[in-house]
Design a protein around this motif. Structure first.
Motif, short mmCIF file in Angstrom:
data_model
loop_
_atom_site.label_atom_id
_atom_site.label_comp_id
_atom_site.label_asym_id
_atom_site.label_seq_id
_atom_site.Cartn_x
_atom_site.Cartn_y
_atom_site.Cartn_z
N THR A 131 0.82 -1.21 0.00
CA THR A 131 0.00 0.00 0.00
C THR A 131 0.86 1.27 0.00
OG1 THR A 131 -0.24 -0.25 2.41
CG2 THR A 131 -2.07 -0.99 1.03
N ASN A 132 2.13 1.11 -0.27
CA ASN A 132 3.01 2.26 -0.45
C ASN A 132 3.48 2.29 -1.90
OD1 ASN A 132 3.32 3.79 2.13
ND2 ASN A 132 3.80 1.76 2.92
N GLU A 133 4.74 2.05 -2.15
CA GLU A 133 5.29 2.19 -3.50
C GLU A 133 4.62 1.29 -4.53
OE1 GLU A 133 8.36 3.22 -0.42
OE2 GLU A 133 7.01 1.52 -0.75
N ALA A 134 4.14 0.11 -4.09
CA ALA A 134 3.60 -0.87 -5.04
C ALA A 134 2.08 -0.84 -5.15
CB ALA A 134 4.05 -2.28 -4.65
N ASP A 349 -5.48 4.24 -0.46
CA ASP A 349 -4.25 3.54 -0.84
C ASP A 349 -4.44 2.02 -0.91
OD1 ASP A 349 -4.56 3.16 1.88
OD2 ASP A 349 -2.49 3.66 2.42
N GLY A 350 -5.67 1.56 -0.72
CA GLY A 350 -5.97 0.14 -0.78
C GLY A 350 -5.82 -0.60 0.54
N ARG A 351 -5.47 0.10 1.60
CA ARG A 351 -5.29 -0.52 2.92
C ARG A 351 -6.66 -0.72 3.59
NH1 ARG A 351 -2.51 -3.88 5.48
NH2 ARG A 351 -4.60 -4.65 5.92
N LEU A 352 -6.99 -1.96 3.95
CA LEU A 352 -8.16 -2.21 4.78
C LEU A 352 -7.76 -1.92 6.23
CD1 LEU A 352 -11.00 -3.25 5.43
CD2 LEU A 352 -10.05 -5.55 5.51
#
Length: 401
Positions: A131-134, A349-352
């Motif tokens: 959920t950071n660079e990728a 960022d896609g983080r649940l």
């Protein structure tokens, strides 16, 4: 073709052939890509069973289409995982990829899924790079990550006055991320990082690495590894008299790991998880379904796959379509609350983000039955458990200015 590449190709083809996956319209296909032959094979097989349970709860059909679960082995290698992902998407018409195995295999799969406009839900990988660079427009990181693990276990031990830390770290992306996130948390919360030693993945003898850690004289020896590596490190600590003089803090401990090493060895360990099968009635109801299928209780990662597949199917139902954009829109706007996840929401960022729990492993006399292993120490609310969105390095986020 050299022997290694030939072996890789055979592994991919054999895996797909044995599944009997056939491309076709009129189906919603869920691909569980996981470790089925390596050190986390029990977890991987549990994830397949969990996905099947979620599909069964929908009666195996949705929007007039049959729902099918297929599964494949990553071999814990990025090239194998990437090859299976391409085959599934291009030939077998898989709609969503779930679990994704180790961090390195997930990082190989995510850009492929994004390029093909398919949803990829990482459950088993822990690296925060997801959920950071990728991060990608079609990826979600579902269950936990290295930041959340550090925020739970590290804080408990620092609050107990154990402030000097030394790391024994598995030498690949997952271990590096876990050490980095835990070190930042420790240094920022009154602790001190004294150093680290790195070891190969799935090494049989941890003696030299643990003796190096012992020589640091740190109050806490943190294990930035998992599965067999964690068990072997704890055994070495006991055999060489490192414990109880220095506290061993495994930052990744699964229910299957505790079950495998037994309470005599695991008792007293603190750990952070996103789910425990005996935490409440809803969790126990899912656990009983899992036990019928596997003859075991679910750990947090198989449970996470159940939750991910369940919520994917709910989103398809609510959207009235299995179109990727429509399903993602529904998932990101929904409250995630089910037998596994509490107080969940999916960030940009896609983080649940959801509640995490700190547990302590029971002593043998406290356990009443197999898998009755944990007692709850505390709950870490989602916003405190996961990396703040303000610190995210996800390129999809709009930055001010």
């Amino acid at each position: 073709m050299n022997k290694r590449l030939m072996g890789t190709a055979v592994a991919i083809c054999s895996s797909l052939f044995l599944q009997g996956a056939v491309a076709g319209e009129g189906k919603i296909k869920i691909g569980v890509l996981t470790d089925l032959s390596g050190p986390a094979a029990d977890i991987g097989k549990g994830s397949v069973a969990s996905a099947q349970i979620a599909v069964e709860e929908f009666g195996g059909k949705l929007l007039g289409k049959s729902v099918e679960v297929i599964f494949g082995d990553t071999g814990n290698k990025a090239d194998i995982a990437a090859g299976v992902a391409r085959q599934w998407i291009d030939v077998d018409k898989v709609d969503v990829l779930v679990d994704l195995g180790l961090t390195n295999t997930a990082l190989a799969v995510l850009p492929i899924a994004a390029d093909k406009n398919k949803i990829a839900i990482a459950v088993a990988p822990a690296g925060t790079a997801i959920t950071n660079e990728a991060c990608t427009p079609t990826s979600i990181h579902w269950m936990y990550d290295t930041y959340a693990l550090a925020a739970g276990t590290s804080k408990v031990l620092i609050d107990k006055g154990l402030k000097d830390w030394y790391f024994v770290t598995t030498d690949y992306s997952f271990g590096h991320a876990l050490e980095k996130d835990a070190s930042e948390f420790i240094n920022g919360n009154g602790g001190k990082m004294l150093g680290s030693v790195r070891h190969p993945f799935n090494v049989s003898d941890m003696s030299s690495f643990m003796l190096t850690a012992q020589a640091s004289k740190a109050q806490v020896i943190a294990l930035a590894n998992s599965n067999n590596d964690t068990v072997n490190a704890i055994k070495a600590a006991r055999d060489y008299g490192i414990t109880p003089k220095q506290y061993i803090a495994p930052l990744v401990v699964y229910l299957s790991t505790v079950h495998g090493m037994g309470l005599d060895l695991a008792q007293g360990l603190y750990l952070t998880e996103g789910f425990y099968w005996d935490q409440d009635e809803r969790a126990r109801a899912f656990a009983q379904k899992f036990k019928v299928k596997t003859n075991a209780m679910p750990g947090s990662l198989p449970a996470g796959t159940y939750s991910a597949v369940l919520n994917y199917l709910k989103a398809v139902q609510a959207a009235g379509s299995d179109d990727t954009a429509a399903v993602l829109k529904q998932l990101r706007s929904a409250k995630i609350d089910d037998p596994v996840i509490r107080n969940g929401r999916i960030r940009e960022d896609g983080r649940l983000v959801h509640d995490m729990y700190v547990f302590q492993v029971k002593a043998p006399a406290e356990s009443k039955a197999p898998y009755d292993y944990y007692k709850t120490i505390g709950i870490v609310k989602g916003d405190d458990a996961f990396q703040p969105i303000s610190k995210s390095r996800c390129p999809l986020l709009k930055k001010p200015g």
